[in-house]
Design a protein around this motif. Sequence first.
Motif, short mmCIF file in Angstrom:
data_model
loop_
_atom_site.label_atom_id
_atom_site.label_comp_id
_atom_site.label_asym_id
_atom_site.label_seq_id
_atom_site.Cartn_x
_atom_site.Cartn_y
_atom_site.Cartn_z
N ARG A 94 4.29 16.79 9.47
CA ARG A 94 3.49 15.56 9.59
C ARG A 94 3.32 14.89 8.21
NH1 ARG A 94 0.26 14.41 13.88
NH2 ARG A 94 -1.38 13.67 12.47
N CYS A 95 4.49 14.56 7.61
CA CYS A 95 4.43 13.91 6.31
C CYS A 95 5.69 13.08 6.09
CB CYS A 95 4.27 14.94 5.19
SG CYS A 95 5.70 16.03 5.00
N PHE A 96 5.61 12.19 5.11
CA PHE A 96 6.75 11.36 4.69
C PHE A 96 7.14 11.80 3.29
CE2 PHE A 96 8.15 7.19 2.72
CZ PHE A 96 9.42 7.25 3.26
N GLN A 100 -3.16 10.72 5.90
CA GLN A 100 -3.55 9.81 4.81
C GLN A 100 -2.98 8.42 5.04
OE1 GLN A 100 -1.93 10.84 1.00
NE2 GLN A 100 -3.12 9.29 -0.11
N LEU A 101 -1.73 8.35 5.45
CA LEU A 101 -1.10 7.05 5.69
C LEU A 101 -1.76 6.31 6.84
CD1 LEU A 101 2.67 8.04 5.25
CD2 LEU A 101 1.36 6.49 3.79
N THR A 122 0.83 -1.20 0.00
CA THR A 122 0.00 0.00 0.00
C THR A 122 0.86 1.25 0.00
OG1 THR A 122 -1.78 -1.14 1.19
CG2 THR A 122 -1.79 1.26 1.25
N VAL A 123 1.93 1.26 0.81
CA VAL A 123 2.85 2.40 0.83
C VAL A 123 3.50 2.58 -0.54
CG1 VAL A 123 4.98 3.31 1.83
CG2 VAL A 123 3.27 2.22 3.30
N LEU A 124 3.89 1.48 -1.19
CA LEU A 124 4.50 1.56 -2.51
C LEU A 124 3.53 2.18 -3.52
CD1 LEU A 124 6.46 -1.79 -2.97
CD2 LEU A 124 7.33 0.46 -2.37
N THR A 125 2.28 1.79 -3.47
CA THR A 125 1.29 2.32 -4.40
C THR A 125 1.09 3.82 -4.20
OG1 THR A 125 0.11 0.21 -4.57
CG2 THR A 125 -1.11 2.19 -5.15
N LEU A 126 0.99 4.25 -2.95
CA LEU A 126 0.83 5.68 -2.67
C LEU A 126 2.05 6.48 -3.11
CD1 LEU A 126 -0.77 5.47 0.90
CD2 LEU A 126 -1.94 5.95 -1.25
#
Length: 284
Positions: free
Chosen positions: A150-152, A114-115, A99-103
């Motif tokens: 607050r983000c990656f 969102q995560l 899921t992380v890869l798709t985002l």
Amino acid sequence: MDIEQRQAELIDHFVKQASTQKGSALGPVVVEATSQPSLFAFSEILAVPNVAELEGTENSAYLDVLRLFAHGIWSDYKSNAGHLPRLVPDQVLKLKQLTVLTLAETNKVLPYDQLMQELDVSNVRELEDFLINECMYAGIVRGKLDQLRRCFEVQFAAGRDLRPGQLGSMIQTLSNWLSTSDNLLVSIQEKIKWADTMNESDKKHRKDVEDRVEEVKKSLSHKNHSNTEICWSMCLTYIVAEVTHCKQADVDFRGHEEIYSEPGGVMDYEEDRSRPKRRRHPMS
């Protein structure tokens, strides 16, 4: 061993296993493949004829699970959990990694909110631990955790299996990139050619001036003192001509830069022109 080589070996292993099993016997193969910590690509397994034959049979759920791990995300599983086998913890972890890869494919900045929603994570500490321990340490993504915003921030993400219909858009993207690269190469070649021409012209002019100065020097050695002022006047004339030529070459160069450079280069030129000139002192 790098992740690509490890994946290639695992894919070959599971393709061989799937090729020797049929029907319900493929269930354990699918579970093992989708639980494997180092495997994130499943298209080759999906392409095995024995796996494709599960379509429309009582064991088609195994095919659906394999498709989920090839193209889907965690929210897809939650939406269809009633029609799919229950996932084991290793499968849940794997699907959340995917899921992380798709985002990360389409967004280089992933907000924590969102995560947390996509991964069913309840707090920031748990999310950051997951991103560090299960994603970055696994080598599937690299990035920066920005706690203030607050983000990656994604710097790298491994690719997933191509979804149906995605190949055409990828080919178009690569074609556009190739066309842009060709145009840029032509512009660079033209600029190099212009620079070479200007360099040769400058060398020739400099050589002409040096020859004229040498002539004046020789004249000075043969003339008496009364002609010295005339000779110096000639020298000054050549020097002024040289300075004028250099200024004109600089203007030509800057004009050429405005053709090929970004607007920022023009701003630098304007700022340079606005600087106060040095006061000239008359020569005695």
